[in-house]
Scaffold this motif. Structure first.
Motif, short mmCIF file in Angstrom:
data_model
loop_
_atom_site.label_atom_id
_atom_site.label_comp_id
_atom_site.label_asym_id
_atom_site.label_seq_id
_atom_site.Cartn_x
_atom_site.Cartn_y
_atom_site.Cartn_z
N ALA A 19 102.85 -7.60 23.51
CA ALA A 19 102.40 -8.93 24.15
C ALA A 19 103.53 -10.18 23.66
N TRP A 20 103.48 -10.76 22.32
CA TRP A 20 103.21 -11.84 22.25
C TRP A 20 105.34 -11.77 21.59
N GLN A 21 105.93 -10.67 21.30
CA GLN A 21 107.13 -10.14 20.68
C GLN A 21 108.17 -10.22 22.02
N ALA A 22 106.72 -9.11 23.49
CA ALA A 22 107.83 -9.23 25.00
C ALA A 22 108.55 -10.82 25.24
N ALA A 23 107.27 -11.50 25.13
CA ALA A 23 107.76 -12.41 26.23
C ALA A 23 109.19 -13.34 25.24
N HIS A 24 109.65 -12.84 24.30
CA HIS A 24 110.73 -12.84 23.45
C HIS A 24 112.11 -12.27 24.78
N ASP A 25 111.73 -11.45 25.19
CA ASP A 25 112.93 -10.66 25.61
C ASP A 25 112.72 -10.85 27.21
N PRO A 26 114.43 -10.43 27.79
CA PRO A 26 114.78 -11.13 29.20
C PRO A 26 113.58 -10.54 29.63
N TRP A 27 113.37 -11.01 30.95
CA TRP A 27 112.15 -10.46 31.42
C TRP A 27 113.00 -9.85 32.80
N VAL A 28 113.39 -10.48 33.93
CA VAL A 28 114.29 -10.76 34.75
C VAL A 28 115.52 -11.32 35.21
N THR A 29 116.32 -10.46 36.03
CA THR A 29 117.96 -11.40 35.90
C THR A 29 117.56 -11.46 37.74
N LEU A 30 117.89 -12.78 37.15
CA LEU A 30 118.17 -13.01 39.10
C LEU A 30 119.51 -13.52 39.96
N THR A 31 119.95 -12.68 40.24
CA THR A 31 120.96 -12.90 41.13
C THR A 31 120.85 -13.45 42.12
N ILE A 32 121.56 -14.23 42.21
CA ILE A 32 121.23 -15.99 43.56
C ILE A 32 123.14 -15.79 44.48
N ARG A 38 126.26 -17.91 57.02
CA ARG A 38 125.55 -16.75 57.41
C ARG A 38 125.99 -15.76 57.52
N LEU A 39 127.15 -16.11 58.30
CA LEU A 39 128.28 -14.99 58.77
C LEU A 39 129.45 -14.41 57.38
N ASP A 40 128.87 -15.95 56.19
CA ASP A 40 130.12 -15.43 55.08
C ASP A 40 129.18 -15.98 53.80
N PRO A 41 128.15 -15.23 53.56
CA PRO A 41 127.08 -14.92 51.97
C PRO A 41 128.09 -15.48 51.00
N GLU A 42 128.11 -16.61 49.92
CA GLU A 42 128.53 -16.26 48.42
C GLU A 42 127.87 -16.40 47.48
N PRO A 143 118.17 -19.43 49.39
CA PRO A 143 119.03 -18.59 48.88
C PRO A 143 118.71 -17.13 48.83
N LEU A 144 119.10 -16.20 49.29
CA LEU A 144 118.46 -15.11 49.03
C LEU A 144 118.94 -14.78 46.84
N VAL A 145 117.43 -14.89 46.85
CA VAL A 145 117.26 -14.40 45.29
C VAL A 145 116.69 -12.73 45.00
N GLU A 146 117.93 -11.55 44.30
CA GLU A 146 117.25 -10.61 43.91
C GLU A 146 117.03 -10.61 42.49
N ILE A 147 115.71 -9.74 42.67
CA ILE A 147 115.00 -9.79 41.13
C ILE A 147 115.55 -8.68 40.41
N GLU A 148 115.79 -8.30 39.36
CA GLU A 148 115.42 -7.38 38.62
C GLU A 148 115.17 -7.27 37.46
#
Length: 178
Positions: A19-32, A38-42, A143-148
């Motif tokens: 668990a300690w080592q996993a804290a150094h790893d990338p956890w999520v990618t946020l796509t903003i 609203r008619l043309d999200p960017e 904003p719309l934020v997707e979590i990967e």
């Protein structure tokens, strides 16, 4: 010699190290995505966030430390079957810590707001200043934020499951002593 408590101790220490080592790893990618128009999200861009860059990562380290410290204490009592585990080394504390860590994993995998403080300092990677990204994230409607979810989050969650199993085994072992 209490084999069950020794196995719980080794599993607890191993889970804490992972668990300690996993804290150094990338956890999520946020796509903003900016949704002001609203008619043309960017699409603003993706940000990859490391676990220990956020408050969730700090919680993860504390949970790992608690499970690891109790695992080391259980190692002693696993070799000394005749003594009773003192109340302050009760497996209830790391059990609660592991459950809190699992709740933090679920929260960080589903709610993007927990990553804001870790994402804002990386604003330059998507071509914005920190002030611009903070203003965008504070907009209403948000904003719309997707979590990967990335491998670090999965590894951390898996190590907490191992830590949870270790604490349950230690609980069982401690209860049969009385």
């Amino acid at each position: 010699m209490d084999v069950a408590l020794l196995l719980a101790a080794l599993a607890g220490v191993g889970a804490a190290v992972l668990a300690w080592q996993a804290a150094h790893d990338p956890w999520v990618t946020l796509t903003i995505t900016d949704t002001r128009d609203r008619l043309d999200p960017e699409l603003v861009g993706p940000l990859t966030v490391v676990g220990d860059a956020s408050l969730i990562g700090l919680v993860g380290r504390v949970v790992a430390g608690v499970i690891g410290a109790y695992g080391l204490a259980w190692l002693y009592f696993g070799f000394d079957r005749g003594s009773t585990i003192p109340w302050f080394l009760s497996p209830a504390v790391p059990l609660l810590a592991a459950v809190a860590g699992m709740l933090a994993v679920v929260l960080s995998a589903t709610v993007w707001l927990v990553w804001v403080d870790a994402a804002v300092p990386q604003a330059r990677t998507i071509g914005l200043s920190t002030r611009e990204l903070r203003a965008l994230l504070d907009l209403q409607p948000a904003p719309l934020v997707e979590i990967e979810r990335l491998d670090g989050l999965h590894r951390y969650g898996g190590s907490l499951l191992a830590g949870l199993a270790a604490t349950i085994t230690a609980w069982w072992s401690a209860r049969k002593r009385t």
